[in-house]
Design a protein around this motif. Structure first.
Motif, PDB file in Angstrom:
ATOM      1  N   ARG A 196      37.671  43.713  43.588  1.00  0.00           N
ATOM      2  CA  ARG A 196      37.110  42.637  42.771  1.00  0.00           C
ATOM      3  C   ARG A 196      37.632  42.777  41.347  1.00  0.00           C
ATOM      4  O   ARG A 196      37.745  43.887  40.817  1.00  0.00           O
ATOM      5  CB  ARG A 196      35.576  42.720  42.785  1.00  0.00           C
ATOM      6  CG  ARG A 196      34.872  41.728  41.858  1.00  0.00           C
ATOM      7  CD  ARG A 196      33.367  41.990  41.892  1.00  0.00           C
ATOM      8  NE  ARG A 196      32.626  41.118  40.985  1.00  0.00           N
ATOM      9  CZ  ARG A 196      32.194  39.901  41.282  1.00  0.00           C
ATOM     10  NH1 ARG A 196      32.427  39.418  42.499  1.00  0.00           N
ATOM     11  NH2 ARG A 196      31.505  39.169  40.416  1.00  0.00           N
ATOM     12  N   GLY A 223      34.736  31.742  45.805  1.00  0.00           N
ATOM     13  CA  GLY A 223      35.617  32.188  44.743  1.00  0.00           C
ATOM     14  C   GLY A 223      35.295  31.441  43.475  1.00  0.00           C
ATOM     15  O   GLY A 223      34.262  30.784  43.364  1.00  0.00           O
ATOM     16  N   PRO A 224      36.166  31.515  42.460  1.00  0.00           N
ATOM     17  CA  PRO A 224      35.922  30.847  41.198  1.00  0.00           C
ATOM     18  C   PRO A 224      35.775  29.344  41.367  1.00  0.00           C
ATOM     19  O   PRO A 224      36.216  28.755  42.360  1.00  0.00           O
ATOM     20  CB  PRO A 224      37.165  31.189  40.363  1.00  0.00           C
ATOM     21  CG  PRO A 224      37.698  32.427  41.001  1.00  0.00           C
ATOM     22  CD  PRO A 224      37.382  32.298  42.453  1.00  0.00           C
ATOM     23  N   ASN A 260      34.529  33.333  36.194  1.00  0.00           N
ATOM     24  CA  ASN A 260      35.934  33.768  36.244  1.00  0.00           C
ATOM     25  C   ASN A 260      36.049  35.188  36.793  1.00  0.00           C
ATOM     26  O   ASN A 260      36.377  36.133  36.094  1.00  0.00           O
ATOM     27  CB  ASN A 260      36.573  33.681  34.861  1.00  0.00           C
ATOM     28  CG  ASN A 260      36.873  32.249  34.470  1.00  0.00           C
ATOM     29  OD1 ASN A 260      36.885  31.359  35.315  1.00  0.00           O
ATOM     30  ND2 ASN A 260      37.106  32.024  33.189  1.00  0.00           N
ATOM     31  N   LYS A 261      35.732  35.312  38.059  1.00  0.00           N
ATOM     32  CA  LYS A 261      35.783  36.607  38.761  1.00  0.00           C
ATOM     33  C   LYS A 261      36.098  36.334  40.220  1.00  0.00           C
ATOM     34  O   LYS A 261      35.816  35.244  40.737  1.00  0.00           O
ATOM     35  CB  LYS A 261      34.475  37.358  38.605  1.00  0.00           C
ATOM     36  CG  LYS A 261      33.249  36.573  39.023  1.00  0.00           C
ATOM     37  CD  LYS A 261      31.964  37.247  38.577  1.00  0.00           C
ATOM     38  CE  LYS A 261      31.821  37.123  37.061  1.00  0.00           C
ATOM     39  NZ  LYS A 261      30.486  37.649  36.609  1.00  0.00           N
ATOM     40  N   TYR A 262      36.681  37.328  40.889  1.00  0.00           N
ATOM     41  CA  TYR A 262      37.109  37.067  42.266  1.00  0.00           C
ATOM     42  C   TYR A 262      37.102  38.360  43.068  1.00  0.00           C
ATOM     43  O   TYR A 262      37.452  39.435  42.561  1.00  0.00           O
ATOM     44  CB  TYR A 262      38.521  36.470  42.280  1.00  0.00           C
ATOM     45  CG  TYR A 262      38.998  36.039  43.639  1.00  0.00           C
ATOM     46  CD1 TYR A 262      38.581  34.829  44.195  1.00  0.00           C
ATOM     47  CD2 TYR A 262      39.866  36.847  44.377  1.00  0.00           C
ATOM     48  CE1 TYR A 262      39.026  34.431  45.449  1.00  0.00           C
ATOM     49  CE2 TYR A 262      40.315  36.458  45.626  1.00  0.00           C
ATOM     50  CZ  TYR A 262      39.894  35.246  46.154  1.00  0.00           C
ATOM     51  OH  TYR A 262      40.332  34.857  47.401  1.00  0.00           O
ATOM     52  N   THR A 263      36.726  38.244  44.364  1.00  0.00           N
ATOM     53  CA  THR A 263      36.723  39.372  45.298  1.00  0.00           C
ATOM     54  C   THR A 263      37.584  39.019  46.500  1.00  0.00           C
ATOM     55  O   THR A 263      37.441  37.929  47.075  1.00  0.00           O
ATOM     56  CB  THR A 263      35.301  39.705  45.778  1.00  0.00           C
ATOM     57  OG1 THR A 263      34.489  40.016  44.654  1.00  0.00           O
ATOM     58  CG2 THR A 263      35.325  40.903  46.727  1.00  0.00           C
ATOM     59  N   GLU A 317      37.344  40.870  37.330  1.00  0.00           N
ATOM     60  CA  GLU A 317      36.628  39.942  36.458  1.00  0.00           C
ATOM     61  C   GLU A 317      37.473  39.684  35.212  1.00  0.00           C
ATOM     62  O   GLU A 317      38.037  40.621  34.637  1.00  0.00           O
ATOM     63  CB  GLU A 317      35.267  40.517  36.071  1.00  0.00           C
ATOM     64  CG  GLU A 317      34.380  40.809  37.282  1.00  0.00           C
ATOM     65  CD  GLU A 317      33.065  41.494  36.898  1.00  0.00           C
ATOM     66  OE1 GLU A 317      32.869  41.759  35.686  1.00  0.00           O
ATOM     67  OE2 GLU A 317      32.252  41.759  37.796  1.00  0.00           O
ATOM     68  N   HIS A 339      45.811  35.608  39.413  1.00  0.00           N
ATOM     69  CA  HIS A 339      44.780  34.735  38.841  1.00  0.00           C
ATOM     70  C   HIS A 339      45.478  33.679  38.000  1.00  0.00           C
ATOM     71  O   HIS A 339      46.663  33.828  37.643  1.00  0.00           O
ATOM     72  CB  HIS A 339      43.790  35.545  38.002  1.00  0.00           C
ATOM     73  CG  HIS A 339      44.431  36.311  36.889  1.00  0.00           C
ATOM     74  ND1 HIS A 339      44.904  35.728  35.739  1.00  0.00           N
ATOM     75  CD2 HIS A 339      44.716  37.643  36.761  1.00  0.00           C
ATOM     76  CE1 HIS A 339      45.423  36.639  34.944  1.00  0.00           C
ATOM     77  NE2 HIS A 339      45.332  37.816  35.548  1.00  0.00           N
ATOM     78  N   TRP A 364      43.822  32.248  42.499  1.00  0.00           N
ATOM     79  CA  TRP A 364      42.985  33.443  42.679  1.00  0.00           C
ATOM     80  C   TRP A 364      43.278  34.028  44.059  1.00  0.00           C
ATOM     81  O   TRP A 364      43.086  33.373  45.077  1.00  0.00           O
ATOM     82  CB  TRP A 364      41.503  33.084  42.579  1.00  0.00           C
ATOM     83  CG  TRP A 364      41.099  32.512  41.250  1.00  0.00           C
ATOM     84  CD1 TRP A 364      41.156  31.217  40.867  1.00  0.00           C
ATOM     85  CD2 TRP A 364      40.567  33.245  40.142  1.00  0.00           C
ATOM     86  NE1 TRP A 364      40.701  31.063  39.582  1.00  0.00           N
ATOM     87  CE2 TRP A 364      40.328  32.308  39.108  1.00  0.00           C
ATOM     88  CE3 TRP A 364      40.271  34.588  39.905  1.00  0.00           C
ATOM     89  CZ2 TRP A 364      39.809  32.667  37.872  1.00  0.00           C
ATOM     90  CZ3 TRP A 364      39.751  34.943  38.689  1.00  0.00           C
ATOM     91  CH2 TRP A 364      39.528  34.005  37.672  1.00  0.00           C
ATOM     92  N   HIS A 365      43.750  35.292  44.082  1.00  0.00           N
ATOM     93  CA  HIS A 365      44.120  35.870  45.386  1.00  0.00           C
ATOM     94  C   HIS A 365      44.181  37.400  45.302  1.00  0.00           C
ATOM     95  O   HIS A 365      44.565  37.959  44.273  1.00  0.00           O
ATOM     96  CB  HIS A 365      45.487  35.328  45.829  1.00  0.00           C
ATOM     97  CG  HIS A 365      45.902  35.780  47.185  1.00  0.00           C
ATOM     98  ND1 HIS A 365      45.250  35.390  48.343  1.00  0.00           N
ATOM     99  CD2 HIS A 365      46.909  36.602  47.593  1.00  0.00           C
ATOM    100  CE1 HIS A 365      45.839  35.949  49.387  1.00  0.00           C
ATOM    101  NE2 HIS A 365      46.847  36.687  48.954  1.00  0.00           N
TER     102      HIS A 365
END
Length: 312
Positions: free
Chosen positions: A113, A16-17, A122-125, A115, A48, A24-25
């Motif tokens: 995902r 993750g970031p 600074n992006k998360y899946t 961004e 976020h 982040w979730h």
């Protein structure tokens, strides 16, 4: 220990970031099944850290990161027209995805995902993903909350559209005697039942009726207590009507008798007035014709003398 940039990027994507911030979730169900031809909704939410702004959201099948040129079913930066995958979410917290008229090929594990602005990390899946299974052989049925099909008037019943597949987040259409109802969803709640609610109920997983249940017949019968009360009310109403009718007849007869008596009294009054007028006329007549004259005198000697002379 030194690490090349490519290895570092892979680790960041997996973790993750940068810093593994718990802010982040992505949250969605583990899995559910969809009947082929129906419409399903995948509920989803995300968070976020504060101060960031979401600039892009992506849904993709069968990929752990949805990154780069990975094939996707939705990309906010490249919205495809006439897609069966409809994004119902936003760029704040909601990431819900709707799949319209599912086909066998839609069976997959879907991931979301997002961004944000700022640096490239600074992006998360949501790597857990949600597994969607598509089936086509299930028999759709209507189940009832009552043991039989007969329900008393004023009662209630809940009908549920069921199958071997879970109907969580599925679009379900309901019909009564073939006519579509405004209610949708796996359960149909009917309360304060009347005879108008009786009929054959069916449910369908799409508007084309390709996946439709066998009819479930609802019979609504009168409540005996209410029926007896209505009979009592009806009897009392009839008796009141009869009493009012008899009272009306008596009143009308009395009015008629009073009217006749009034007419007789008026006639008698007129007769008395006429008799009084006649009696007054007779008295006047007798006074005029039979009154003795006070100026009449007895015959004198002169009259007798003339009479005697004529006789000779």
């Amino acid at each position: 220990m030194k690490m090349n940039p490519w290895t570092l990027s892979v680790l960041l994507l997996l973790a993750g970031p940068l810093g593994a911030d718990p802010g982040w979730h992505v949250e969605y169900p583990d899995s559910f099944c969809v009947v082929e031809g129906s419409t399903a909704t995948i509920p989803c939410s995300f968070t976020h850290p504060a101060g960031l702004r979401v600039e892009r959201v992506v849904w993709c099948p069968n990929h752990k990161f949805c990154s780069g040129t990975t094939p996707n079913v939705y990309d906010s930066s490249n919205v495809r027209a006439d897609s069966r995958f409809l994004y119902l979410g936003d760029r704040v917290r909601n990431c819900t995805l709707k799949i319209i008229k599912t086909v066998k090929q839609d069976a997959a594990t879907y991931r979301f995902r997002f961004e944000t602005n700022g640096n490239k990390y600074n992006k998360y899946t949501g790597r857990k993903g949600v597994r969607v299974n598509v089936t086509n052989g299930e028999v759709v049925k209507v189940r009832s909350s009552v043991t039989d099909n007969v329900v008393k008037e004023g009662g209630q019943v809940t009908l549920t559209c069921t199958s071997a597949c879970s109907f969580h987040q599925l679009d379900v259409h309901w019909y009564r005697n073939g006519h579509v109802l405004s209610e949708t969803g796996p359960a149909l709640h009917l309360s304060y039942l009347t005879n108008d609610d009786a009929g054959d109920y069916t449910c369908s997983l799409d508007s084309s009726w390709q996946k439709t249940s066998a009819p479930w017949s609802l019979v609504v019968v009168e409540d005996e207590e209410k029926s007896g009360w209505r009979v009592t009310v009806s009897v009392v109403s009839v008796l009141l009507a009869v009493i009012l009718l008899l009272a009306g007849l008596v009143f009308a007869k009395r009015r008629h008798a009073q009217k006749k008596a009034s007419e007789v009294i008026q006639k008698q009054e007129v007769d008395r007035k006429q008799e009084a007028v006649g009696a007054s006329d007779e008295v006047s007549y007798a006074t005029v014709h039979f009154k003795p004259s006070s100026s009449r005198s007895a015959p004198g000697p002169e009259h007798e003398t003339v009479y005697s002379e004529v006789v000779r």
